[in-house]
Write an enzyme that holds these catalytic residues in place. Sequence first.
Site, PDB file in Angstrom:
ATOM      1  N   ASN A 168       0.945  -1.352   0.186  1.00  0.00           N
ATOM      2  CA  ASN A 168       0.057  -0.018   0.126  1.00  0.00           C
ATOM      3  C   ASN A 168       0.928   1.110   0.009  1.00  0.00           C
ATOM      4  O   ASN A 168       1.443   1.644   0.705  1.00  0.00           O
ATOM      5  CB  ASN A 168      -0.913   0.092   1.218  1.00  0.00           C
ATOM      6  CG  ASN A 168      -1.652   1.375   1.372  1.00  0.00           C
ATOM      7  OD1 ASN A 168      -2.547   1.782   0.431  1.00  0.00           O
ATOM      8  ND2 ASN A 168      -1.170   2.286   2.273  1.00  0.00           N
ATOM      9  N   GLU A 169       0.823   2.056  -0.993  1.00  0.00           N
ATOM     10  CA  GLU A 169       1.537   3.244  -1.161  1.00  0.00           C
ATOM     11  C   GLU A 169       2.910   3.492  -1.130  1.00  0.00           C
ATOM     12  O   GLU A 169       3.353   4.535  -0.962  1.00  0.00           O
ATOM     13  CB  GLU A 169       0.661   4.294  -0.256  1.00  0.00           C
ATOM     14  CG  GLU A 169      -0.899   4.604  -0.640  1.00  0.00           C
ATOM     15  CD  GLU A 169      -1.650   5.581   0.202  1.00  0.00           C
ATOM     16  OE1 GLU A 169      -1.072   6.143   1.173  1.00  0.00           O
ATOM     17  OE2 GLU A 169      -2.605   5.983  -0.245  1.00  0.00           O
ATOM     18  N   GLU A 257      -8.964   4.364  -3.578  1.00  0.00           N
ATOM     19  CA  GLU A 257      -8.846   4.968  -2.278  1.00  0.00           C
ATOM     20  C   GLU A 257      -9.460   6.152  -2.786  1.00  0.00           C
ATOM     21  O   GLU A 257      -8.922   6.740  -3.507  1.00  0.00           O
ATOM     22  CB  GLU A 257      -7.407   4.990  -1.767  1.00  0.00           C
ATOM     23  CG  GLU A 257      -7.397   3.927  -0.495  1.00  0.00           C
ATOM     24  CD  GLU A 257      -6.026   4.112   0.254  1.00  0.00           C
ATOM     25  OE1 GLU A 257      -5.867   5.443   0.587  1.00  0.00           O
ATOM     26  OE2 GLU A 257      -5.467   3.266   0.477  1.00  0.00           O
TER      27      GLU A 257
END
Length: 579
Positions: A168-169, A257
């Site tokens: 994630n990210e 998101e």
Amino acid sequence: RLWWPAGQGGQPLYDVLVTVHAPDLLGADLLHRRIGLRTIVLDRHRDRWGESFQFVVNGRPVFAKGANWIPAHSFVAGLTRAGYARDLGAAVAAHMNCLRLWGGGIYESEHFYDLCDELGLLVWHDFMFSCALYPADAAFLRSVRAEATGQVRRLQHRACLALWCGNNELAQLNRQYLLEQPALMRGYLKLFHELLPAVVVQHDGVTAYWPTSEWRGDFRGGHALGEKSGDSHYWDVWHARHPVKDYEKWAFRFVSEYGMQSYSSAATNATFCPPGDTNVFGPAMEAHQKNPLGNQVILDYVARRYRYPCRPEDLLYLSQLNQAYCMQVGTEHYRRLTPRCMGALYWQLNDCWPATSWSSLEFTGRWKVLHHAARRFFAPALVTAHLPGDETTALGNIRTTTVREARVYTVYDGPAPARGRLRWELRHLDGRTVLSGQKPVRLQPGRSVHQRTVTLARAMAAHGRENLYLRLRLEVADGAVSEQAVFLTAPRNMPLPKAPIRARVRLLSPRYALVTLRSAVFQHAVELDWPGRAAQAADNYFDLFPGEPRQVTVVFAGPVTARTAQKALRLRALADTYD
């Protein structure tokens, strides 16, 4: 029989039993798995916008509708199947078909995956790496290989498993470090572009792998890349405090998101707030707000749209109305972009403790306004409007608008074609209908169709846009209805009429009731609540139109009488928060 995501077909599951026999019995072994028969492909083909990013299930492209999943409790070992079922069942009740299992959480227990298989919830599965950079030395890589191998082998047979995602990210948040320091970049690539995809190929061999989220195949940043390929996290609304209208600036391919915070209800806050410490800037509430500027951002967005509330509990309500509005604007925009955009997963579905957060389900299981709104904006058949232009405020608080029309769309993602009727009415708050129209519509799976442009300029000049709202209604042949009231200015500028809402409660069984509501005037975001009593309304926070009865079924946690339910019912609409 094929397994399908929720809303696309059934979820038949089959038991597979494999027995290995040996003559001396010493090598005997047995394996049991429960599987669904389906194909899931992450389809990335060249098209007129760039490269697609969509899940194709059994040959059918599916728009991913859903949210991000975080651990459902801070003490995860105590989670039971019932605990998972409450929130996962609520996801399906809101027409979701996909959850992204976030890389900052945990590899969930078998209960989670069992229920996703049974309910038809596709799982975008991050490996458990989030935000920060990680080592890439030999010992750490061995550890990661062992961890990933164990999880992939454990879960690769799951019908719900749609995607493995490296992290994630990490690329998004550490872009400059990676671009400026070759050693860090080599380690990152070794871990997320070499080791993890190799594990997925070796121990799964079917499920697609995606290196990180967000990712567009390039370490460069910028929203423009997300309009061409890959998945996007869009946080200009909230973190950067951009106007909500900015959702409509970008035509992303898949949005994994986007979010807006709200306060939990007074009932949930009461589980941690002492009676005298309920102020949102008091120590109890501040301790349950983990975003450093979260309260200020909430109040900023609430103030842009609503009048100042007169009671503390009304601020909680307005924060939830604002959250639902923001997610509705973003999600309906993404659905109108079908098939260019093929996924909308908002942040976030659930909470790990009672708190102020981006969730649509409170820790106690209570549905926020957003979750009721999600049931409407994720419905298979949707009517939605795009209003090109915007309102601005100049010196002296003089408001002007460039909005001149409403472009009305139908969006449909059911598995088979359907027919319906689209109706539109431009209505005055005094009850008059200024203009109206209707037309039959054909709804084709996977299509967004611009059905009508309603010209507003003349009516706004004659009546004032603050006195008008556009009512849209899509009636589908199977009985489904999509309906909404579209405002032409922020509600705080509208002289919303005030009148009592008449309610009648009729008991259908000791725990089930039918509530009939009526009002002589238009009422926005009507809330039904039974303080101190657990109750779940089939619909809530809806618009009540003048002279039209609205019936809602309600399930109570325990037996009630009609008189008790009638007496305990509390109603609130937006106009009530201004007195």
